[in-house]
Design a protein around this motif. Structure first.
Motif, mmCIF file in Angstrom:
data_model
loop_
_atom_site.group_PDB
_atom_site.id
_atom_site.type_symbol
_atom_site.label_atom_id
_atom_site.label_comp_id
_atom_site.label_asym_id
_atom_site.label_seq_id
_atom_site.Cartn_x
_atom_site.Cartn_y
_atom_site.Cartn_z
ATOM 1 N N MET A 73 0.824 -1.207 0.000
ATOM 2 C CA MET A 73 0.000 0.000 0.000
ATOM 3 C C MET A 73 0.860 1.259 0.000
ATOM 4 S SD MET A 73 -3.054 1.103 2.651
ATOM 5 C CE MET A 73 -1.957 1.309 4.061
ATOM 6 N N LYS A 74 1.924 1.267 0.800
ATOM 7 C CA LYS A 74 2.797 2.445 0.877
ATOM 8 C C LYS A 74 3.528 2.682 -0.438
ATOM 9 C CE LYS A 74 5.316 2.557 4.698
ATOM 10 N NZ LYS A 74 6.060 1.991 5.831
ATOM 11 N N LEU A 77 0.128 3.843 -3.034
ATOM 12 C CA LEU A 77 -0.741 4.999 -2.788
ATOM 13 C C LEU A 77 -0.178 6.342 -3.248
ATOM 14 C CD1 LEU A 77 -2.645 4.474 0.588
ATOM 15 C CD2 LEU A 77 -3.485 4.306 -1.745
ATOM 16 N N SER A 80 -1.310 6.283 -6.748
ATOM 17 C CA SER A 80 -2.732 5.988 -6.983
ATOM 18 C C SER A 80 -3.510 6.293 -5.707
ATOM 19 C CB SER A 80 -2.903 4.508 -7.381
ATOM 20 O OG SER A 80 -2.085 4.187 -8.479
ATOM 21 N N ALA A 81 -3.678 7.574 -5.445
ATOM 22 C CA ALA A 81 -4.183 8.007 -4.139
ATOM 23 C C ALA A 81 -5.608 7.546 -3.861
ATOM 24 C CB ALA A 81 -4.097 9.529 -4.035
ATOM 25 N N LYS A 82 -6.402 7.247 -4.902
ATOM 26 C CA LYS A 82 -7.797 6.874 -4.676
ATOM 27 C C LYS A 82 -8.011 5.368 -4.637
ATOM 28 C CE LYS A 82 -10.033 11.095 -6.213
ATOM 29 N NZ LYS A 82 -11.073 11.704 -7.061
ATOM 30 N N LEU A 83 -6.958 4.607 -4.740
ATOM 31 C CA LEU A 83 -7.071 3.155 -4.658
ATOM 32 C C LEU A 83 -7.478 2.758 -3.239
ATOM 33 C CD1 LEU A 83 -6.640 0.441 -6.071
ATOM 34 C CD2 LEU A 83 -4.222 0.606 -5.520
ATOM 35 N N GLY A 104 -3.886 4.746 5.668
ATOM 36 C CA GLY A 104 -4.732 5.031 4.507
ATOM 37 C C GLY A 104 -5.580 3.884 4.004
ATOM 38 N N PHE A 207 4.725 12.072 -1.021
ATOM 39 C CA PHE A 207 3.309 11.910 -0.720
ATOM 40 C C PHE A 207 2.856 12.987 0.267
ATOM 41 C CE2 PHE A 207 -0.162 9.031 1.145
ATOM 42 C CZ PHE A 207 -1.041 9.323 0.108
#
Length: 536
Positions: A73-74, A77, A80-83, A104, A207
């Motif tokens: 995830m790290k 994200l 792909s911030a909306k995943l 997140g 990020f």
């Protein structure tokens, strides 16, 4: 489903096939408006599938070998911030799951999986995705586009590629059809920062800055914000704020410093109209920003307005730039030097005034320097130093000669670190590290950091050079060690697992059987039987 849009894509990630099978058959995917885009047995494979399929939802076991769920995830994200991530965890991993939420994740559920609970969770995830999409379509505005679509569109226009998203006809009436101006934000001393950051730290910092800029943009009236290069972001402002450009820039610099403790500089363009003008105002804002390199002082730099008749538009030599990038990527020095000569010929053939020639050269130098950055070849070289040196030169030939001289020495120095064979040496270094640490809880993040590469870059390089994925090689080496222990010692089978990096003997047995076709006990018994027969 009614008039719902296309189905959202889901990626399933778990190292237990039975869980993957149960998820596929027990969840009403069709009814939920979801489709399974792919399955992965580990985080490394999931990383590749995410890049390939761009799913909307990832359902993943939180604990997996090599790349665990949180590491996956790290890694993903920041791009792909909306995943949406939904994690599956054991009761003993509650703290781990709570960390995932803090970082997140959308939600998590405990094993054994309650399929009704997961269905309800997916319904909420679908609702969130629908709401995001409906808001974007209802607002019909640039800043409400999905992050991926918006960034792709703005990047393409800023690079000068015409009409990249022609199907979005409503963009003709977007905010950019009215007057706007651009600000380019760049972290100061970015090369020095990345030299001391690990790959994970780099992703987290970029990020974090992105989040700061997005919140700042909402509070200060910006139309949009998108990353353009590593360490650089573009902000667009309505023309109504053009009288307070300096104040906006100073506030932005101060807030970045306040919230991140990092220093940045800002270059601001003139005002323009129309989305097609992004590629025109970007070099103007960037050129203003380059004053920071000459002045040696960080801060806010505003492009000086010039009469229209003195500004001559010229087609940027994009093909030449791409060829130069390729020559650097392949470490082809001879080709690179020839292309610099072609650059000189292009400028001469266009009879460009000094200001325009300088603008093109500065753009080119920054792009090429960033290519060296991407290859981790920039070492202690100074972009600011080179641009300052170019500023003091009076003729085109002297500028081209300095470029050839500096880039030649950069490539020669960098080649000592990143020759064509250096990919192999980086992988060999990683292999040695694996061989020394295979018995530990080894993660790909840890080894990628040893190789001084991002996880995705390391995965690609390791596969290209070794023929194995990272996980395949770790597993292969562990199995070879396990076979050696089984055949040359009396260590009990269940005690072998932790000796080769597996804390769960059951999982070790599954991996061993898949690799050899036999359980560890069967493997040892067969060898013992063959040895005994040999003595008869």
């Amino acid at each position: 489903m009614g008039a719902r849009q296309e189905k959202y894509k889901v990626l399933l990630v778990d190292d237990e096939p039975i869980i993957l099978r149960s998820l596929k058959v027990a969840i009403p995917w069709e009814e939920l408006g979801l489709t399974i885009a792919g399955e992965a047995r580990n985080g490394e494979a999931a990383l590749r599938l995410i890049e390939e399929h761009s799913p909307h939802i990832v359902i993943s076991d939180i604990r997996m070998p090599v790349i665990d769920g949180i590491a996956l995830m790290k890694e993903v994200l920041p791009r792909s911030a909306k995943l949406l991530f939904i994690f599956i965890s054991g009761y003993g991993e509650f703290e781990y799951a709570r960390d995932a939420l803090r970082l997140g994740a959308f939600d998590y559920l405990l094993k054994p999986i309650d399929h009704d609970e997961l269905t309800e969770m997916l319904t909420r995830a679908r609702l969130k995705l629908d709401r995001q999409k409906e808001n974007e379509q209802l607002m019909h505005s640039v800043q409400m586009l999905s992050i991926l679509a918006r960034e792709r569109m703005f990047t393409e226009f800023t690079l000068g590629n015409p009409r990249p998203l022609q199907h979005l006809k409503w963009l003709e009436n977007s905010e950019l059809e009215r007057e706007y101006f651009m600000a380019v934000v760049r972290l100061d001393d970015y090369a020095a920062l990345t030299a001391k950051w690990s790959a994970e730290e780099k992703h987290l910092w970029l990020f974090a800055i992105r989040n700061i800029l997005e919140e700042w943009s909402l509070e200060n009236g910006a139309l949009s914000i998108f990353p353009f290069y590593n360490g650089e972001w573009v902000l667009l402002f309505p023309g109504s704020l053009s009288t307070v450009k300096k104040e906006l820039g100073e506030r932005l610099v101060a807030d970045i410093k306040r919230y991140s403790k990092l220093h940045c500089s800002v270059g601001i363009s003139r005002s323009t109209q129309g989305i097609d003008q992004l590629s025109t105002v970007y070099p103007l804002a960037a050129k203003a920003l380059y004053q920071r390199f000459y002045s040696g002082q960080a801060g806010v730099f505003i492009e000086e307005e010039t009469p229209e008749e003195s500004v001559r538009e010229v087609q940027y030599p994009k093909e030449l730039e791409l060829s130069l990038i390729e020559s650097i990527r392949t470490l082809n020095m001879e080709r690179m030097l020839v292309l610099f000569d072609e650059m000189a010929s292009f400028i001469e053939s266009q009879s460009l005034p000094k200001e325009l020639a300088q603008r093109i050269i500065i753009e080119l130098v920054v792009v090429l320097y960033r290519q060296f950055e991407q290859l981790n070849m920039q070492a202690e070289w100074s972009l600011e130093g080179l641009l300052g040196k170019l500023q003091g030169l009076g003729t085109l030939s002297s500028v081209i000669n300095v470029l050839k001289e500096d880039f030649r020495s950069w490539m020669q120095e960098g080649s000592k670190q990143v020759t064509r064979e250096d990919g192999r040496s980086v992988v060999d270094k990683a292999k040695r590290y694996i061989e020394e640490n295979y018995h530990k809880d080894l993660s790909i993040e840890e080894v990628a950091e040893v190789a001084d590469l991002s996880i995705s870059h390391f995965c690609t390089l390791f596969k290209q050079v070794s023929g194995y994925t990272f996980l395949e090689f770790v597993t292969y080496y562990r199995m070879e060690k396990a076979k050696y222990i089984l055949l040359n010692s009396s260590v009990k089978v269940y005690q072998v697992a932790p000796l080769v990096g597996y804390q769960d003997p059951r999982y070790f047995t599954q991996v061993f059987k898949k690799a050899t076709g036999k359980t560890p006990t069967e493997f040892r018994e067969q060898y013992t039987q063959q040895a005994n027969e040999g003595y008869k």
